[in-house]
Design a protein around this motif. Structure first.
Motif, PDB file in Angstrom:
ATOM      1  N   TYR A 273       6.862 -43.604  73.627  1.00  0.00           N
ATOM      2  CA  TYR A 273       6.355 -44.995  73.246  1.00  0.00           C
ATOM      3  C   TYR A 273       5.133 -45.193  74.071  1.00  0.00           C
ATOM      4  O   TYR A 273       4.251 -45.769  73.410  1.00  0.00           O
ATOM      5  CB  TYR A 273       7.540 -45.741  74.083  1.00  0.00           C
ATOM      6  CG  TYR A 273       7.212 -46.866  74.090  1.00  0.00           C
ATOM      7  CD1 TYR A 273       7.181 -47.687  72.869  1.00  0.00           C
ATOM      8  CD2 TYR A 273       6.757 -47.844  75.357  1.00  0.00           C
ATOM      9  CE1 TYR A 273       7.042 -49.158  72.746  1.00  0.00           C
ATOM     10  CE2 TYR A 273       6.385 -49.133  75.184  1.00  0.00           C
ATOM     11  CZ  TYR A 273       6.547 -49.672  73.962  1.00  0.00           C
ATOM     12  OH  TYR A 273       6.281 -51.494  74.051  1.00  0.00           O
ATOM     13  N   GLY A 274       4.744 -44.457  75.341  1.00  0.00           N
ATOM     14  CA  GLY A 274       3.395 -44.458  75.923  1.00  0.00           C
ATOM     15  C   GLY A 274       2.519 -44.097  74.856  1.00  0.00           C
ATOM     16  O   GLY A 274       1.351 -44.845  74.866  1.00  0.00           O
ATOM     17  N   THR A 275       2.547 -42.947  74.183  1.00  0.00           N
ATOM     18  CA  THR A 275       1.581 -42.437  73.651  1.00  0.00           C
ATOM     19  C   THR A 275       1.470 -43.316  72.307  1.00  0.00           C
ATOM     20  O   THR A 275       0.321 -43.426  71.763  1.00  0.00           O
ATOM     21  CB  THR A 275       1.770 -40.921  73.048  1.00  0.00           C
ATOM     22  OG1 THR A 275       1.990 -40.255  74.504  1.00  0.00           O
ATOM     23  CG2 THR A 275       0.648 -40.309  72.265  1.00  0.00           C
ATOM     24  N   HIS A 278      -0.565 -46.358  72.522  1.00  0.00           N
ATOM     25  CA  HIS A 278      -2.021 -46.209  73.337  1.00  0.00           C
ATOM     26  C   HIS A 278      -3.026 -45.567  72.629  1.00  0.00           C
ATOM     27  O   HIS A 278      -4.043 -45.543  72.748  1.00  0.00           O
ATOM     28  CB  HIS A 278      -1.883 -45.891  74.740  1.00  0.00           C
ATOM     29  CG  HIS A 278      -1.093 -47.079  75.554  1.00  0.00           C
ATOM     30  ND1 HIS A 278       0.180 -47.010  75.958  1.00  0.00           N
ATOM     31  CD2 HIS A 278      -1.528 -48.219  76.081  1.00  0.00           C
ATOM     32  CE1 HIS A 278       0.636 -48.168  76.540  1.00  0.00           C
ATOM     33  NE2 HIS A 278      -0.703 -48.797  76.589  1.00  0.00           N
ATOM     34  N   ALA A 279      -2.397 -44.581  71.668  1.00  0.00           N
ATOM     35  CA  ALA A 279      -3.379 -43.509  71.087  1.00  0.00           C
ATOM     36  C   ALA A 279      -4.298 -44.349  70.163  1.00  0.00           C
ATOM     37  O   ALA A 279      -4.116 -45.427  69.781  1.00  0.00           O
ATOM     38  CB  ALA A 279      -2.675 -42.521  70.109  1.00  0.00           C
ATOM     39  N   ARG A 280      -5.414 -43.749  69.927  1.00  0.00           N
ATOM     40  CA  ARG A 280      -6.490 -44.323  69.309  1.00  0.00           C
ATOM     41  C   ARG A 280      -6.875 -43.366  68.007  1.00  0.00           C
ATOM     42  O   ARG A 280      -7.335 -43.893  67.106  1.00  0.00           O
ATOM     43  CB  ARG A 280      -7.916 -44.483  69.991  1.00  0.00           C
ATOM     44  CG  ARG A 280      -8.249 -45.703  70.554  1.00  0.00           C
ATOM     45  CD  ARG A 280      -7.184 -46.395  71.168  1.00  0.00           C
ATOM     46  NE  ARG A 280      -7.316 -47.711  71.945  1.00  0.00           N
ATOM     47  CZ  ARG A 280      -6.453 -48.504  72.280  1.00  0.00           C
ATOM     48  NH1 ARG A 280      -5.391 -48.110  72.428  1.00  0.00           N
ATOM     49  NH2 ARG A 280      -6.670 -49.803  72.636  1.00  0.00           N
ATOM     50  N   THR A 281      -6.161 -42.266  67.844  1.00  0.00           N
ATOM     51  CA  THR A 281      -6.234 -41.402  66.783  1.00  0.00           C
ATOM     52  C   THR A 281      -5.183 -40.567  66.817  1.00  0.00           C
ATOM     53  O   THR A 281      -4.766 -39.992  68.106  1.00  0.00           O
ATOM     54  CB  THR A 281      -7.693 -40.838  66.775  1.00  0.00           C
ATOM     55  OG1 THR A 281      -7.569 -39.996  65.699  1.00  0.00           O
ATOM     56  CG2 THR A 281      -8.211 -40.099  67.839  1.00  0.00           C
ATOM     57  N   ILE A 282      -4.471 -40.345  65.734  1.00  0.00           N
ATOM     58  CA  ILE A 282      -3.156 -39.828  66.049  1.00  0.00           C
ATOM     59  C   ILE A 282      -2.779 -39.028  64.407  1.00  0.00           C
ATOM     60  O   ILE A 282      -2.821 -39.685  63.541  1.00  0.00           O
ATOM     61  CB  ILE A 282      -2.022 -40.393  66.573  1.00  0.00           C
ATOM     62  CG1 ILE A 282      -0.879 -39.710  66.979  1.00  0.00           C
ATOM     63  CG2 ILE A 282      -1.705 -41.616  65.514  1.00  0.00           C
ATOM     64  CD1 ILE A 282       0.353 -40.328  67.736  1.00  0.00           C
ATOM     65  N   GLU A 286       2.421 -35.187  64.808  1.00  0.00           N
ATOM     66  CA  GLU A 286       2.547 -35.744  66.328  1.00  0.00           C
ATOM     67  C   GLU A 286       3.432 -37.223  66.037  1.00  0.00           C
ATOM     68  O   GLU A 286       4.296 -37.475  67.042  1.00  0.00           O
ATOM     69  CB  GLU A 286       1.271 -35.842  66.918  1.00  0.00           C
ATOM     70  CG  GLU A 286       1.458 -36.339  68.560  1.00  0.00           C
ATOM     71  CD  GLU A 286       0.265 -36.853  69.268  1.00  0.00           C
ATOM     72  OE1 GLU A 286      -0.855 -36.692  68.680  1.00  0.00           O
ATOM     73  OE2 GLU A 286       0.388 -36.838  70.425  1.00  0.00           O
ATOM     74  N   ILE A 338      -7.283 -42.617  62.613  1.00  0.00           N
ATOM     75  CA  ILE A 338      -7.506 -43.973  63.391  1.00  0.00           C
ATOM     76  C   ILE A 338      -6.817 -44.898  62.844  1.00  0.00           C
ATOM     77  O   ILE A 338      -6.231 -45.763  63.541  1.00  0.00           O
ATOM     78  CB  ILE A 338      -9.075 -44.151  63.007  1.00  0.00           C
ATOM     79  CG1 ILE A 338      -9.728 -42.935  63.973  1.00  0.00           C
ATOM     80  CG2 ILE A 338      -9.251 -45.429  63.730  1.00  0.00           C
ATOM     81  CD1 ILE A 338     -11.194 -43.021  63.695  1.00  0.00           C
ATOM     82  N   GLU A 342      -3.755 -47.325  64.813  1.00  0.00           N
ATOM     83  CA  GLU A 342      -3.988 -48.974  64.755  1.00  0.00           C
ATOM     84  C   GLU A 342      -2.731 -49.396  64.347  1.00  0.00           C
ATOM     85  O   GLU A 342      -2.075 -50.331  65.008  1.00  0.00           O
ATOM     86  CB  GLU A 342      -4.924 -49.230  63.908  1.00  0.00           C
ATOM     87  CG  GLU A 342      -6.348 -49.510  64.660  1.00  0.00           C
ATOM     88  CD  GLU A 342      -7.666 -49.828  63.642  1.00  0.00           C
ATOM     89  OE1 GLU A 342      -7.416 -50.131  62.348  1.00  0.00           O
ATOM     90  OE2 GLU A 342      -8.772 -49.415  64.188  1.00  0.00           O
ATOM     91  N   ASN A 352      -2.238 -53.674  74.024  1.00  0.00           N
ATOM     92  CA  ASN A 352      -3.359 -53.132  74.235  1.00  0.00           C
ATOM     93  C   ASN A 352      -3.911 -52.309  73.016  1.00  0.00           C
ATOM     94  O   ASN A 352      -4.261 -51.268  73.140  1.00  0.00           O
ATOM     95  CB  ASN A 352      -3.205 -51.830  75.455  1.00  0.00           C
ATOM     96  CG  ASN A 352      -2.668 -52.497  76.681  1.00  0.00           C
ATOM     97  OD1 ASN A 352      -2.934 -53.557  76.970  1.00  0.00           O
ATOM     98  ND2 ASN A 352      -1.610 -51.797  77.348  1.00  0.00           N
TER      99      ASN A 352
END
Lengths: 352, 352
Positions: A273-275, A278-282, A286, A338, A342, A352
């Protein structure tokens, strides 16, 4: 119905409901059929393919199967739309990548997808969420009958239904079930079980069918033998023995984790959940892996910040073609990663 | 002052202020000194060690250095307290792990730590945040003079100050600076730079000194030669040439990342936050690595949810001994990892 309508909803198979839905994502039955009057595809030229395609789509759409359906001539649509249909499990990757006149007829709820000129003249597929093989067999069987009234199948008294590839000869049936096995993966038991499944002549594949690896914690299990057993036997063995056993193993593994490895289990779920938030690119792999852990948390009642419907929807929307469709067109890998990050932040409700 | 008081505050060196503090965490100068009247430690028995220890602590505490200080006989305290002092950079790992009567005299603000019977009779150490070598040299030099008035040093006209290990003979000075180089790490330039540093006869170590690897993005750079150069030359070269150059490289790397790899940079920062706020169990190495990225985010003004003071405090509090001290006593590795994750969630203000 148009292709673009697809991105605005989730197919029935990803509803996350139905029997054994804690472990069984979806079930699928497909029949391979060829027609007496036509040459096998390997021997048909483009003119013959076109003629057959037209005849077949006409026969299909003149029945009730034509109601609100989506008819797609795959040769005529954009690569993105083909990929979109692969991601929704409406067509196979081979069908998307193939050549020449070919198509698919999809029902409005996406539980039916009839592929025309994949490897065989016709592949009748039905797909539903959870473990629903009997229901699917009734649906497939009805479609089979409906079409057999209109076109004569290539059939041999001794071998049964004739197919392009010998592995499909006989009943021409393939039964497959998509399993979510994060518990067995975490307890390192999944490899042993999959080996056992292979020994039972079951094929094990990834989330997107033939030629794809098992990604994250999703495994597609299907029968390989179609000769020498009746459809009823295959379905019974699969739906009442093999799969329930695997479901039981997975649920036991989850219970063990909850009792004995509570922190490690919650750690997986919350880190995912945290990742995701909060990730900006994935990337897709993953994302799939992390959504799998989130799904586990929800199914085990250990995580309540996101509902199952959202997670199921994200499994689809974060896939390459879906992502590009909802973002308005082709994007390179970097931009997709990206946009994917988003989308995840938006949908998972992180501020965030 | 008692050892337990230490856990309730952050040493001056972790304030995150001082010159060049965006890159330089802290600077340290230490002098190695031995006394004419005493045998070198390798030749002193326990009785002699005790006598020397008593005489030395008396000489130190009778000066103003004794004011509000903490005097610790390391042989008599718990392993946890020794480890705590290592984590706070007050004593070396060797000193903690050593044998026999030995100790340390620490000033209230932890900028001074005089180690007695580490490798030499006395090691005078001063430590401050940021790049402050001149200030540190003045402090160290004053302490050196203060003690030289009271005890005669082992000194040779030709070689200079005599020390237990030949690498310290001469000035007996070691100057070291702790650098935070996440930018160079991300741009894959750090290895090349560290190789250059080694070619210049500089030693490169991890966050916790000799024998520890460079962990995360923290690198301790120190001089190796103490013979043939004056203290002033060593400090000048180090503080006005070598370190400013490395600082400049790091800042350039960060600027490049912000301009050309914005998403990857923010991704690192936000993923670190996501994991730190949600993990249920986490080790020291990973914590250090993630806090480093958070620190980068704050220093670059790209991340504002947490302040620098909190991050600096967490660098210490999440270390093994600190964690156990604030949790009331010894814990095994698994429990520590769980407690560390709890502490991080609490302090980073995540409601989950």
């Amino acid at each position: 119905m148009e292709i673009d309508d697809l991105t605005r909803r989730t197919g029935e198979w990803l509803r996350g409901e139905g029997p054994s839905s804690k472990v069984v994502i979806s079930s699928r039955i497909r029949l391979a059929r060829n027609f007496e009057a036509y040459p096998f595809l390997s021997r048909a030229d483009e003119t013959a393919r076109r003629e057959m395609y037209r005849a077949l789509t006409d026969r299909i759409t003149e029945t009730d199967l034509g109601q609100d359906c989506l008819v797609v001539n795959i040769d005529e649509v954009e690569p993105l739309d083909r990929q979109l249909m692969v991601e929704r499990h409406l067509i196979s990757k081979q069908h998307a990548d193939g050549e020449g006149c070919r198509g698919v007829v999809v029902s409005a709820d996406e539980t039916r997808a009839l592929m025309i000129h994949e490897e065989d003249h016709l592949r009748i597929q039905c797909l539903r969420s959870g473990l629903q093989l009997e229901t699917l067999w009734q649906e497939v069987d009805r479609i089979d009958d409906l079409l057999e009234e209109r076109v004569e199948y290539a059939y041999d008294e001794k071998f049964g239904y004739l197919t392009a590839c010998p592995t499909n000869v006989g009943t021409g049936i393939r039964v497959s079930v998509m399993l979510h096995l994060p518990g067995l993966k975490m307890t390192n038991e999944v490899e042993r079980l999959l080996r056992a499944a292979r020994d039972m002549r079951l094929a094990v594949r990834g989330l997107f069918g033939e030629g794809t690896d098992a990604l994250g914690d999703f495994f597609q299990i299907s029968n390989q033998a179609t000769l020498g057993k009746s459809e009823a036997e295959i379905i019974d063995e699969f739906g009442n023995e093999v799969i329930p056993k695997l479901v039981e193993y997975e649920l036991n593994a989850r219970e063990m984790l909850a009792n004995e490895r509570t922190y490690q289990l919650d750690d997986r779920i919350w880190r995912a959940y945290g990742t995701l938030c909060h990730a900006r690119t994935i990337g897709t792999d993953e994302t799939l892996f992390l959504l799998s852990h989130l799904r586990l948390g929800v199914q085990m009642n250990r995580f309540k910040l996101v509902d199952l419907a959202t997670i199921n929807q994200l499994f689809l929307l974060t896939q390459r073609a879906h992502l590009q469709k909802i973002n308005g067109g082709p994007m390179d890998g970097e931009k997709r990663s990206i946009a994917r990050a988003e989308l995840l932040r938006q949908r998972l409700g992180s501020s965030n």
